[in-house]
Write a protein that holds these residues in place. Structure first.
Motif, PDB file in Angstrom:
ATOM      1  N   SER A  90       4.330   1.686   6.854  1.00  0.00           N
ATOM      2  CA  SER A  90       3.322   1.064   5.848  1.00  0.00           C
ATOM      3  C   SER A  90       1.963   1.853   6.008  1.00  0.00           C
ATOM      4  N   TYR A  91       1.050   1.836   4.895  1.00  0.00           N
ATOM      5  CA  TYR A  91      -0.257   2.389   5.161  1.00  0.00           C
ATOM      6  C   TYR A  91      -1.075   1.389   5.986  1.00  0.00           C
ATOM      7  N   TYR A  92      -1.860   2.103   6.631  1.00  0.00           N
ATOM      8  CA  TYR A  92      -2.971   1.561   7.593  1.00  0.00           C
ATOM      9  C   TYR A  92      -4.193   1.924   7.381  1.00  0.00           C
ATOM     10  N   VAL A  93      -4.983   1.078   6.762  1.00  0.00           N
ATOM     11  CA  VAL A  93      -6.130   1.768   5.932  1.00  0.00           C
ATOM     12  C   VAL A  93      -7.284   0.808   6.162  1.00  0.00           C
ATOM     13  N   PHE A  94      -8.660   1.143   5.867  1.00  0.00           N
ATOM     14  CA  PHE A  94      -9.682   0.430   5.533  1.00  0.00           C
ATOM     15  C   PHE A  94      -9.720  -0.030   4.074  1.00  0.00           C
ATOM     16  N   GLU A  95     -10.308  -1.402   4.040  1.00  0.00           N
ATOM     17  CA  GLU A  95     -10.156  -1.817   2.633  1.00  0.00           C
ATOM     18  C   GLU A  95     -11.645  -1.519   1.814  1.00  0.00           C
ATOM     19  N   GLN A  96     -11.314  -0.801   0.877  1.00  0.00           N
ATOM     20  CA  GLN A  96     -12.663  -0.207   0.310  1.00  0.00           C
ATOM     21  C   GLN A  96     -13.277  -1.158  -0.624  1.00  0.00           C
ATOM     22  N   VAL A  97     -14.457  -1.138  -0.747  1.00  0.00           N
ATOM     23  CA  VAL A  97     -15.457  -1.888  -1.409  1.00  0.00           C
ATOM     24  C   VAL A  97     -15.864  -0.934  -2.726  1.00  0.00           C
ATOM     25  N   TYR A  98     -15.639  -1.711  -3.985  1.00  0.00           N
ATOM     26  CA  TYR A  98     -16.081  -1.166  -5.199  1.00  0.00           C
ATOM     27  C   TYR A  98     -17.210  -1.477  -5.847  1.00  0.00           C
ATOM     28  N   ASP A  99     -18.089  -1.119  -6.644  1.00  0.00           N
ATOM     29  CA  ASP A  99     -19.273  -1.518  -7.340  1.00  0.00           C
ATOM     30  C   ASP A  99     -18.803  -2.372  -8.644  1.00  0.00           C
ATOM     31  N   VAL A 100     -19.580  -3.065  -9.463  1.00  0.00           N
ATOM     32  CA  VAL A 100     -19.222  -3.659 -10.610  1.00  0.00           C
ATOM     33  C   VAL A 100     -18.579  -2.819 -11.466  1.00  0.00           C
ATOM     34  N   ASN A 101     -18.766  -1.508 -11.633  1.00  0.00           N
ATOM     35  CA  ASN A 101     -17.956  -0.580 -12.363  1.00  0.00           C
ATOM     36  C   ASN A 101     -16.808  -0.272 -12.164  1.00  0.00           C
ATOM     37  N   GLY A 102     -16.206  -0.528 -10.749  1.00  0.00           N
ATOM     38  CA  GLY A 102     -15.072  -0.388 -10.339  1.00  0.00           C
ATOM     39  C   GLY A 102     -15.135   1.145  -9.634  1.00  0.00           C
ATOM     40  N   ARG A 103     -16.246   1.756  -9.254  1.00  0.00           N
ATOM     41  CA  ARG A 103     -16.509   2.784  -8.618  1.00  0.00           C
ATOM     42  C   ARG A 103     -16.536   2.669  -6.938  1.00  0.00           C
ATOM     43  N   PRO A 104     -15.731   3.225  -6.150  1.00  0.00           N
ATOM     44  CA  PRO A 104     -15.624   2.930  -4.909  1.00  0.00           C
ATOM     45  C   PRO A 104     -17.218   3.467  -4.299  1.00  0.00           C
ATOM     46  N   ILE A 105     -17.538   2.574  -3.404  1.00  0.00           N
ATOM     47  CA  ILE A 105     -18.911   2.798  -2.828  1.00  0.00           C
ATOM     48  C   ILE A 105     -18.486   3.506  -1.518  1.00  0.00           C
ATOM     49  N   TYR A 115      -6.042  -2.367   7.999  1.00  0.00           N
ATOM     50  CA  TYR A 115      -5.361  -3.276   7.779  1.00  0.00           C
ATOM     51  C   TYR A 115      -4.096  -2.767   6.735  1.00  0.00           C
ATOM     52  N   ILE A 116      -2.869  -3.476   6.888  1.00  0.00           N
ATOM     53  CA  ILE A 116      -1.509  -3.258   5.972  1.00  0.00           C
ATOM     54  C   ILE A 116      -1.739  -3.130   4.739  1.00  0.00           C
ATOM     55  N   TYR A 117      -1.715  -2.014   3.989  1.00  0.00           N
ATOM     56  CA  TYR A 117      -1.626  -2.102   2.441  1.00  0.00           C
ATOM     57  C   TYR A 117      -0.502  -1.318   1.905  1.00  0.00           C
ATOM     58  N   LYS A 118       0.378  -1.823   1.322  1.00  0.00           N
ATOM     59  CA  LYS A 118       1.563  -1.164   0.602  1.00  0.00           C
ATOM     60  C   LYS A 118       2.400  -0.264   1.423  1.00  0.00           C
ATOM     61  N   ASP A 119       3.446   0.425   0.853  1.00  0.00           N
ATOM     62  CA  ASP A 119       4.382   1.070   1.654  1.00  0.00           C
ATOM     63  C   ASP A 119       4.941   2.219   0.755  1.00  0.00           C
ATOM     64  N   PRO A 120       5.529   3.365   1.125  1.00  0.00           N
ATOM     65  CA  PRO A 120       6.039   4.213   0.226  1.00  0.00           C
ATOM     66  C   PRO A 120       7.297   3.994  -0.347  1.00  0.00           C
ATOM     67  N   TYR A 121       7.902   2.646   0.041  1.00  0.00           N
ATOM     68  CA  TYR A 121       9.280   2.602  -0.674  1.00  0.00           C
ATOM     69  C   TYR A 121       9.363   1.780  -1.759  1.00  0.00           C
ATOM     70  N   ALA A 122       9.993   2.210  -2.637  1.00  0.00           N
ATOM     71  CA  ALA A 122      10.243   1.280  -3.861  1.00  0.00           C
ATOM     72  C   ALA A 122      10.847   0.089  -3.855  1.00  0.00           C
ATOM     73  N   ASP A 123      10.367  -0.986  -4.472  1.00  0.00           N
ATOM     74  CA  ASP A 123      10.979  -2.224  -4.351  1.00  0.00           C
ATOM     75  C   ASP A 123      12.206  -2.348  -5.475  1.00  0.00           C
ATOM     76  N   VAL A 124      12.106  -1.675  -6.264  1.00  0.00           N
ATOM     77  CA  VAL A 124      13.259  -1.588  -7.478  1.00  0.00           C
ATOM     78  C   VAL A 124      13.484  -0.284  -7.712  1.00  0.00           C
ATOM     79  N   ILE A 125      14.807   0.108  -7.746  1.00  0.00           N
ATOM     80  CA  ILE A 125      15.326   1.541  -8.199  1.00  0.00           C
ATOM     81  C   ILE A 125      16.307   1.253  -9.450  1.00  0.00           C
TER      82      ILE A 125
END
Length: 1007
Positions: A818-833, A852-862
């Motif tokens: 699983s990906y272990y990352v910082f949760e990015q904050v975005y502005d009102v236009n959806g651009r990362p700050i 925190y854990i955010y997604k993983d590389p494995y497909a749920d459906v193949i």
């Protein structure tokens, strides 16, 4: 008048005879590959009038207009044709998949498909993927539910990552066991792109995939991740038949990484806050697309010839020869392979004694293009030309432009100019990396077996089998860097740089001995029993040698340093096994399979070396019940349930339970006394490695419930499976108490994992007429993978960016990797700050505790969707695949999308950046920016893998049929992922060798 009357009576008498006179019709009956079919029954329906085709498939028959002519042959679907008075009628019979699939290999034996109790899929050569196929795994990509086949890169002949029903281990191998003609494949050697390159795909008859433990447990610990059984083509028939095939392929790049072009880059540099006159002066006047410089349109060829028949009228034989030569789209990359195979299958003593001899050899030549050029092309200044006119650059670096600086007190005697050195941390010229580094290898591999089956004369229900196999590989490789390739030099050492050479010789030998008895009998036509009991021994040996010329030269210049420039490594492991299996059925309705295998591996300590792996499965052939046996709708309906246990130590290093000693590096020598010229002498030391004498098997326990169905004369068929696999005692890295071992971490059984999922297969034949047949095959699988027990979090997934950063983690309650990352904050236009992340623990500090854990590389459906259309002599096919729910870390963008990366602070060179900078505006290269959730992108995709169109000319040459075809591979990819390709093994996209689009023309001749 009398004459006229006689004439009228004559006409009235004989007119009915003329009206019902029979016509003679003749023609040829062939199979779909246009080979003639001898012995086909050709009969007028409702009569006994008929004939049979001769050896060349020809027939002659007298028929009346309106008659129904029936063509029937064992293994083929019966065809009925309404006769319309034509003199010639050619017919093509279609193989009956139900009959062809009737016998399925299951390991140490075979069963009828209707008697299968486990989750087993069979793909025959008729159903293999079309197009430019170099390695065997490509034949089944997208064909089987729950089986994911992903190429490691776009290099020709490169390895394929095969995952069956999700990954089942954190540190051990997750690849399935490959069994070729009853012999498990051994380890590969250095210089090999792909172990399965041993086998010419043209020699493969079928591939059987065993998916659940009740089916795989007969192979024991090596089958923890499933089994793929490859059956090669054998000799058959009375007369020799020949096949010649040839194809030419053109490979083209599909896209490039989106980096700044020269104009955009100049604008970024000239407006950079740190830019000054010196910086701007570094810009060149060129407009170089470095990716266009390193990639090319590549060509490939495949040629095969085979013959099969009965030598001397008594010996079934097949022999084949194949040659493959493919360039890669990365310049100088090349894969060349020559294969040969021989199969003999004689029988003696009225078929009581059967012998099967298989031998295949391959010789592979690889030129591995320097893949470092891929990353360099993404970052090298696009305003610089490829070549320089500077006389010192021409003399010292073969004219390849780059980032150089003169040494302060070193003069090149050839030019009288200062010696140039590669600026520290600057990129080397990408094209120079390709042209001035030769990385080559030759691999020889011999694979074969001798199998003898003897049905006892005094007890014919018992067959004794002995199977002896050998898998031997040898490789010679070398990496030669020319002196002209730029490198960092020093004033007092520049004259020693004369290029470098490293070489290696690898040998690997696997030997197999199987001996088993099979008892097969029926009682009162209701009870059918098959019992197998046997013994297996397989050894694996390796002998590796490597040499480094630079280390040798340093050792010669410093005789007291004792620098190690040669490395020798020999190893051996053994797997010893006993196995047994019982198959029972009652009237073909109620089926039972039970098996037990005992394995002992030398990789484990003697106390934990043996493992017992049982399995059992039940099946109910509902369609054989009286209430369905006369059904016109349901042809086959079978319910299955199975349970099995299987273990894994594949990929575990040898003898971890013993104290092993490792020699220190030459830079960490210990001074002891004086040596030559009374100078200090240095010696390498040996240090003990951490040990663990408590290592045990990883044990997987699987339960599977399935339903097989066939409806409406097999026009609709398929299967449904539900499974749950629990893996216990996962081997992972664990901390140990200080001073209790020879290291701080050891491999230890500390975790558990669970895979559960659903699989659905649907095969349709919407249209089947005399001239037209359309078939559709669809499969979908859902898999959920979770680590259910892990005391220690395991950081993994190293990335480009920063020092020692990882982006993935193994954590209890989450999917592996699983990906272990910082949760990015975005502005009102959806651009990362930039630098703004969610403070997840609320302590007003952004640190690793907020990851925190955010997604993983494995497909749920193949999913896989394949369709085939045959109209008269035309054939058309499309193969597509889709993955849903997989995510990728775009490391190409995350590591190189920052303004301050353009102008390094302490070095006199420039660096191109990814165009994602124009979207984000990120400035600083920080660990938190590298680890932002912004770079985790959805990588779901739909791929059209292949489109093939062919036409068959019957008797184009006397007694020969020719099929001509064209094919396109990697036709299109539909995805929202921003990188080059959403299908990334492991989920980290960094300097990926792109998969090409390939156009192929070929022909196939049968005679």
């Amino acid at each position: 008048m009398k004459t006229m009357l006689n004439s009228l009576l004559f006409l009235l008498f004989f007119l009915p005879s003329f009206l019902i006179a029979q016509n003679q019709v003749s023609g040829t009956v062939t199979e779909e590959s246009s080979l003639p079919l001898p012995g086909v029954n050709v009969i007028i329906k409702g009569t006994s009038q008929g004939t049979a085709t001769d050896f060349d498939g020809n027939y002659q028959l007298e028929a009346n207009e309106g008659d129904i002519i029936v063509f029937s042959y064992v293994g083929y679907l019966t065809k009925e044709v309404s006769y319309q008075g034509q003199s010639s009628l050619n017919v093509t019979l279609v193989e009956d998949a139900a009959q062809l699939d009737e016998v399925v290999l299951i390991g140490y034996g075979s069963v009828k498909k209707e008697d299968l109790t486990g989750a087993v899929d069979l793909i025959t050569s008729e159903d293999f993927n079309k197009g430019p196929v170099v390695s065997a795994q490509q034949l089944i990509s997208g064909k089987i539910a729950g089986v994911s086949v992903t190429s490691g890169s776009g290099a020709p002949g490169d390895g394929q990552n095969i995952i069956i029903r999700g990954t089942g281990s954190l540190t051990l191998s997750a690849n399935p066991l490959i069994v070729v003609d009853g012999v498990p494949m051994g380890d590969s050697v250095g210089g090999t792109r792909n172990p399965l390159n041993l086998i010419n795909p043209n020699d493969i008859e079928s591939m059987t995939v065993l998916k659940d433990a009740s089916a795989t447990s007969i192979y024991g610990s090596r089958a923890a991740n499933g089994v793929i059984m490859i059956t090669t083509k054998k000799g058959k028939g009375d007369e020799f038949k020949f096949n010649v095939s040839s194809s030419t392929t053109v490979h083209t790049p599909t896209d490039y990484v989106d980096v700044l072009d020269a104009n955009a880059y100049r604008n970024v540099v000239t407006t950079h806050p740190r830019a000054n006159a010196n910086t701007i002066a570094l810009l060149g006047n060129a407009n170089t697309d470095w990716q266009d410089e390193i990639y090319q349109t590549a060509f490939g060829q495949d040629h095969n010839i085979s013959a099969r028949g009965r030598a001397f009228g008594v010996l079934p034989v097949r022999i084949s020869l194949g040659h493959t030569n493919h360039d890669g789209i990365l310049k100088r990359d090349n894969f060349t392979r020559t294969t040969a195979s021989l199969n003999l299958s004689p029988s003696f003593l009225d078929d009581h004694l059967k012998v099967e001899l298989n031998a295949r050899g391959s010789y592979t030549e690889n030129f591995f293009a320097n893949r470092g050029a891929i990353g360099a092309a993404n970052t090298f200044d696009p305003t610089q030309p490829v070549f320089s006119n500077d006389p010192q650059v021409i003399s010292q670096f073969a004219g390849y432009n780059g980032w150089y600086e003169p040494l302060s007190s070193a003069i090149d005697p050839n030019t009288g100019l200062p010696v140039l050195s590669q600026i520290n941390l600057a990129n080397q010229n990408p094209l120079a990396q390709l042209n001035l580094v030769d990385d080559t290898a030759e691999v020889r591999r011999l694979f074969g077996n001798a199998k003898v089956d003897y049905k006892l004369h005094f007890l014919p229900q018992v067959t004794a089998t002995v199977n002896v196999g050998l898998d031997k590989s040898n490789s010679h490789g070398r990496n030669i860097t020319q002196q002209s390739l730029s490198t960092s030099l020093t004033n007092d050492g520049w004259q020693y740089w004369n290029g470098s050479r490293s070489s290696y010789i690898n040998e690997s030998t696997s030997q197999l001995f199987d001996a088993y008895l099979t008892y097969n009998d029926s009682f009162k036509d209701t009870h059918n029993l098959t019992v197998v009991a046997g013994y297996s021994y397989q050894s694996f040996e390796g002998d590796n040698y490597s040499f480094n010329s630079e280390d040798k030269e340093r050792d010669e210049r410093n005789p007291n340093a004792n620098i190690d420039y040669e490395f020798i490594d020999k190893w051996k492991s053994v797997l010893l096994s006993y196995f047994g299996r019982l198959n029972y059925d009652y009237k073909g309705k109620y089926l039972l399979t039970a098996s037990l295998r005992a394995d002992a591996s030398s990789k484990l300590n003697p106390d934990d070396r043996w493992g017992l792996f049982p399995s059992a499965a039940l099946a109910w052939n509902i369609s054989n019940e009286s209430f369905l046996e006369n059904s016109n709708t349901i042809n086959d309906l079978k319910l299955r349930v199975g349970y099995g246990e299987i273990a894994n130590v594949n990929g575990l290093s040898d003898y971890l339970f013993l104290t092993r000693y490792t020699r220190s590096q030459s830079s960490a020598n210990y001074q002891f006394g004086n040596g030559a010229n009374n100078l200090p002498a240095f010696y390498q030391t040996y240090r003990p490695e951490p040990t663990n004498d408590d290592l045990r098997w990883e044990v997987g326990k699987t339960i599977n419930v399935g339903l097989d169905y066939s409806l409406f004369n097999s026009r609709i068929s398929g299967s449904i499976n539900a499974y749950k696999k629990t893996t216990e005692d996962l081997i992972a890295s664990a901390f140990v108490d200080p001073f209790t071992n020879f290291g701080s971490r050891i491999s230890k059984n500390i975790g558990d994992m669970e895979n559960k999922g659903l699989e659905f297969v649907l095969n349709l034949v919407p249209v089947r007429t005399e001239d037209l047949e359309w078939s559709i095959s669809y499969n979908i699988s859902l898999n959920d993978n979770e680590i259910t027990n892990l005391p220690f979090d395991q950081d993994t997934g190293g990335i480009s960016g920063g020092t020692g950063n990882t982006i993935q983690i193994h954590k209890e309650g989450e999917a592996p990797y699983s990906y272990y990352v910082f949760e990015q904050v975005y502005d009102v236009n959806g651009r990362p700050i930039e630098g703004a992340f969610v403070d997840r623990n609320g302590d007003n500090i952004i640190n690793d505790d907020d990851r925190y854990i955010y997604k993983d590389p494995y497909a749920d459906v193949i999913m896989g969707l394949n369709t085939n259309l045959n109209y008269k002599k035309w054939d058309f096919s499309i193969q597509t695949r889709a993955n849903i729910g997989n995510y990728a870390y775009n490391n190409v963008a995350s590591g190189n999308s920052y303004l301050n990366g353009v102008i390094p602070t302490t070095n006199n060179f420039l660096w191109n950046i990814h165009s994602d900078y124009l979207e984000t505006g990120f400035v600083e290269q920080t660990d938190q920016n590298f680890l932002s959730s912004h770079w985790i992108q959805e990588a779901s995709f739909l791929k059209i893998d292949n489109i093939t169109l062919g036409y068959t000319f019957d008797n184009a040459i006397k007694d020969s049929n020719i099929r001509v075809y064209g094919s396109v591979q990697n036709v299109a990819t539909f995805t929202d992922y921003d990188g080059l390709d959403p299908e990334i093994t492991g989920g980290i996209d960094n300097s990926f060798y792109p998969r090409p689009r390939s156009f192929m023309l070929g022909f196939n001749v049968d005679f």
